[in-house]
Design a protein around this motif. Structure first.
Motif, PDB file in Angstrom:
ATOM      1  N   ARG A 151      -8.924  11.208  23.280  1.00 47.61           N
ATOM      2  CA  ARG A 151      -9.527  12.651  23.455  1.00 47.61           C
ATOM      3  C   ARG A 151      -8.513  14.031  23.212  1.00 47.61           C
ATOM      4  O   ARG A 151      -7.725  13.610  23.017  1.00 47.61           O
ATOM      5  N   VAL A 152      -8.907  14.855  23.089  1.00 48.37           N
ATOM      6  CA  VAL A 152      -8.665  16.232  22.181  1.00 48.37           C
ATOM      7  C   VAL A 152      -8.082  17.470  23.282  1.00 48.37           C
ATOM      8  O   VAL A 152      -8.705  17.945  24.715  1.00 48.37           O
ATOM      9  N   LEU A 153      -7.173  17.502  23.739  1.00 48.05           N
ATOM     10  CA  LEU A 153      -6.642  18.295  24.856  1.00 48.05           C
ATOM     11  C   LEU A 153      -5.919  19.610  24.310  1.00 48.05           C
ATOM     12  O   LEU A 153      -5.130  19.815  23.241  1.00 48.05           O
ATOM     13  N   ARG A 154      -5.826  20.628  24.901  1.00 51.25           N
ATOM     14  CA  ARG A 154      -5.351  22.079  24.746  1.00 51.25           C
ATOM     15  C   ARG A 154      -3.346  21.775  24.965  1.00 51.25           C
ATOM     16  O   ARG A 154      -3.286  21.138  25.615  1.00 51.25           O
ATOM     17  N   VAL A 155      -3.073  22.678  23.620  1.00 52.98           N
ATOM     18  CA  VAL A 155      -1.717  22.582  23.712  1.00 52.98           C
ATOM     19  C   VAL A 155      -0.936  23.175  25.239  1.00 52.98           C
ATOM     20  O   VAL A 155      -0.365  21.448  25.679  1.00 52.98           O
ATOM     21  N   ASP A 156      -2.146  24.060  25.899  1.00 58.15           N
ATOM     22  CA  ASP A 156      -1.080  24.104  27.103  1.00 58.15           C
ATOM     23  C   ASP A 156      -1.321  23.353  27.981  1.00 58.15           C
ATOM     24  O   ASP A 156      -0.100  22.779  29.141  1.00 58.15           O
ATOM     25  N   ASP A 157      -2.711  22.373  28.016  1.00 55.64           N
ATOM     26  CA  ASP A 157      -2.479  21.395  28.818  1.00 55.64           C
ATOM     27  C   ASP A 157      -1.334  20.071  28.661  1.00 55.64           C
ATOM     28  O   ASP A 157      -1.347  19.685  29.449  1.00 55.64           O
ATOM     29  N   PHE A 158      -1.417  20.162  27.702  1.00 54.46           N
ATOM     30  CA  PHE A 158      -0.523  19.073  27.198  1.00 54.46           C
ATOM     31  C   PHE A 158       0.853  18.946  27.730  1.00 54.46           C
ATOM     32  O   PHE A 158       1.093  17.792  27.772  1.00 54.46           O
ATOM     33  N   GLU A 159       1.760  20.400  27.812  1.00 50.80           N
ATOM     34  CA  GLU A 159       2.786  21.001  27.876  1.00 50.80           C
ATOM     35  C   GLU A 159       2.437  20.486  29.284  1.00 50.80           C
ATOM     36  O   GLU A 159       3.928  20.316  29.709  1.00 50.80           O
ATOM     37  N   LEU A 161       1.417  18.297  30.922  1.00 51.89           N
ATOM     38  CA  LEU A 161       0.875  17.156  30.972  1.00 51.89           C
ATOM     39  C   LEU A 161       2.562  16.641  31.263  1.00 51.89           C
ATOM     40  O   LEU A 161       3.153  15.648  31.637  1.00 51.89           O
ATOM     41  N   GLN A 162       3.305  17.017  30.206  1.00 47.61           N
ATOM     42  CA  GLN A 162       4.326  16.451  29.560  1.00 47.61           C
ATOM     43  C   GLN A 162       6.206  17.057  30.630  1.00 47.61           C
ATOM     44  O   GLN A 162       7.162  16.144  30.837  1.00 47.61           O
ATOM     45  N   GLY A 163       5.221  18.034  31.426  1.00 48.39           N
ATOM     46  CA  GLY A 163       6.248  18.296  32.025  1.00 48.39           C
ATOM     47  C   GLY A 163       7.168  17.826  33.520  1.00 48.39           C
ATOM     48  O   GLY A 163       6.150  16.555  33.944  1.00 48.39           O
ATOM     49  N   GLU A 164       7.929  18.782  33.587  1.00 46.18           N
ATOM     50  CA  GLU A 164       8.570  17.644  34.796  1.00 46.18           C
ATOM     51  C   GLU A 164       7.919  17.363  36.063  1.00 46.18           C
ATOM     52  O   GLU A 164       6.743  18.138  36.973  1.00 46.18           O
ATOM     53  N   GLY A 165       7.653  16.341  36.709  1.00 46.67           N
ATOM     54  CA  GLY A 165       7.001  16.094  38.027  1.00 46.67           C
ATOM     55  C   GLY A 165       5.482  16.082  37.864  1.00 46.67           C
ATOM     56  O   GLY A 165       5.165  16.249  39.237  1.00 46.67           O
ATOM     57  N   SER A 166       4.995  16.402  36.539  1.00 50.02           N
ATOM     58  CA  SER A 166       3.143  16.051  36.644  1.00 50.02           C
ATOM     59  C   SER A 166       3.106  14.993  36.439  1.00 50.02           C
ATOM     60  O   SER A 166       3.736  14.084  35.984  1.00 50.02           O
ATOM     61  N   ALA A 167       2.539  14.775  37.881  1.00 53.39           N
ATOM     62  CA  ALA A 167       1.426  13.334  37.328  1.00 53.39           C
ATOM     63  C   ALA A 167       0.336  13.616  36.915  1.00 53.39           C
ATOM     64  O   ALA A 167      -0.087  12.207  36.153  1.00 53.39           O
ATOM     65  N   SER A 173      -3.370  10.789  33.984  1.00 58.19           N
ATOM     66  CA  SER A 173      -2.308  10.968  34.313  1.00 58.19           C
ATOM     67  C   SER A 173      -0.319  10.465  32.860  1.00 58.19           C
ATOM     68  O   SER A 173      -0.571  10.241  32.185  1.00 58.19           O
ATOM     69  N   ARG A 174       0.132  11.262  33.191  1.00 54.50           N
ATOM     70  CA  ARG A 174       1.361  11.432  33.107  1.00 54.50           C
ATOM     71  C   ARG A 174       2.145   9.585  32.718  1.00 54.50           C
ATOM     72  O   ARG A 174       2.205   9.559  31.679  1.00 54.50           O
ATOM     73  N   ALA A 175       1.520   8.892  33.282  1.00 55.20           N
ATOM     74  CA  ALA A 175       1.723   7.278  32.997  1.00 55.20           C
ATOM     75  C   ALA A 175       0.930   7.000  31.868  1.00 55.20           C
ATOM     76  O   ALA A 175       1.884   6.085  30.989  1.00 55.20           O
TER      77      ALA A 175
END
Ligand SMILES: [Zn+2]
Ligand SMILES: [Zn+2]
Length: 320
Positions: A151-159, A161-167, A173-175
């Protein structure tokens, strides 16, 4: 993660005894990762090396082929018309590539497979192809999960997702992200643009970058440096030696061994594999360009062990 080179020659295929070590197929690489869904193969570019790659995929019973395109010069597309899977309607072929001047993967395939250039119109085989135009290179990230595919994500959504506490965001999902192969894209100078792909295998932390059809630049831009930084393997265009480049090849859109060595050192890449070998270069000339890379590294205080600085060869498999 592992990569197999099926085509490491630049510009045009070659076949003569003096090129038997490095081979003569134009650009095509296959990536192996436990993050890929079972039955899926991941390739980069579709030069003449795609034809033997496709034969191997058919023998393995691969059902889905995902091909990332750096750009659409002939030496990166000429494998499509004659690759067996182009005609296997039960195999899904997903082609991702940039769209520029109104040409993305679909327009490219329509163009190269039509009369009078080829006897089979692409429209006759298009039903099992999925063409995806990447129109926002640098602003999007591809994530391939073993169960969910690409899947292709926008970079801001990707960032986020990687952020602290993101589920999780946008259905991922982060997992799941940490189980995935993440592919970042970067526009580079050819002189038209090409796409460099950075492959990050999240479960192992292994990173590989392919930077082909890229011309030397005087300064190494920070965004390009960040794109390559810390790669376990950098595969880079090193078509010319320094004297060829300075005599007549500057501006042709390709690089030199000493420049590739500089990129390796400045980005902290652990290993460097030359690619896009010049069609006029015999095996000893390809080796001479590798020697220029090693000499540059030594004279700039960096290690240059033979196993870490080499020229990629057709059918070579490289563990990352
Ligand atoms: Zn090329
Ligand atoms: Zn090119």
């Amino acid at each position: 993660m592992k990569v197999k080179a099926y085509g490491t020659r630049g510009s045009s295929p070659v076949a003569r005894p003096q090129t038997s070590v490095f081979g003569g197929n134009t650009t095509c690489f296959r990536f192996y990762s436990d993050c890929l869904p079972s039955g899926t193969a991941l390739l980069l570019d579709a030069g003449s090396g795609l034809v033997p790659a496709s034969r191997d995929l058919a023998a393995e019973g691969i059902r889905r082929i995902l091909i990332l395109m750096t750009h659409y010069h002939h030496d990166h597309t000429q494998g499509f018309p004659l690759a067996p899977h182009t005609y296997f309607k039960d195999v899904t072929v997903q082609v991702y590539g940039p769209k520029e001047y109104g040409v993305g993967p679909r327009e490219m395939l329509d163009y190269i497979m039509q009369a009078p250039f080829f006897p089979v119109d692409f429209a006759r085989v298009a039903s099992h192809f999925e063409c995806h135009a990447l129109e926002n290179i640098g602003c999007e990230v591809m994530v391939i999960h073993p169960d969910e595919g690409p899947r292709v994500l926008r970079v801001d959504d990707f960032e986020r997702l990687q952020g602290e506490g993101s589920a999780g965001v946008v259905g991922l999902s982060r997992a799941a992200l940490e189980e995935s192969l993440v592919i970042r894209m970067h526009k580079t100078v050819h002189p038209e643009y090409t796409v460099s792909y950075r492959f990050e295998e999240r479960p192992t932390g292994k990173v590989m970058v392919v930077l082909t059809d890229h011309e030397n630049t005087d300064s190494l831009p920070l965004d390009l440096r960040n794109h390559i930084r810390g790669a376990d393997l950098l595969v880079q265009d090193a078509q010319y030696d320094r004297s060829q480049y300075e005599a007549s090849r500057a501006g042709f859109g390709h690089g030199t061994g000493d420049y590739a060595a500089r990129v390796m050192k400045e980005t902290g890449a652990a290993r460097l594999g030359h690619t896009h070998h010049d069609p006029s270069a015999d095996d000893d000339q390809v080796e001479a360009i590798v020697a220029e890379s090693r000499a540059w590294l030594r004279s700039n205080g960096a290690p240059a062990r033979a196993e870490n600085v080499f020229a990629c060869a057709d059918y070579q498999e490289i563990e990352i």
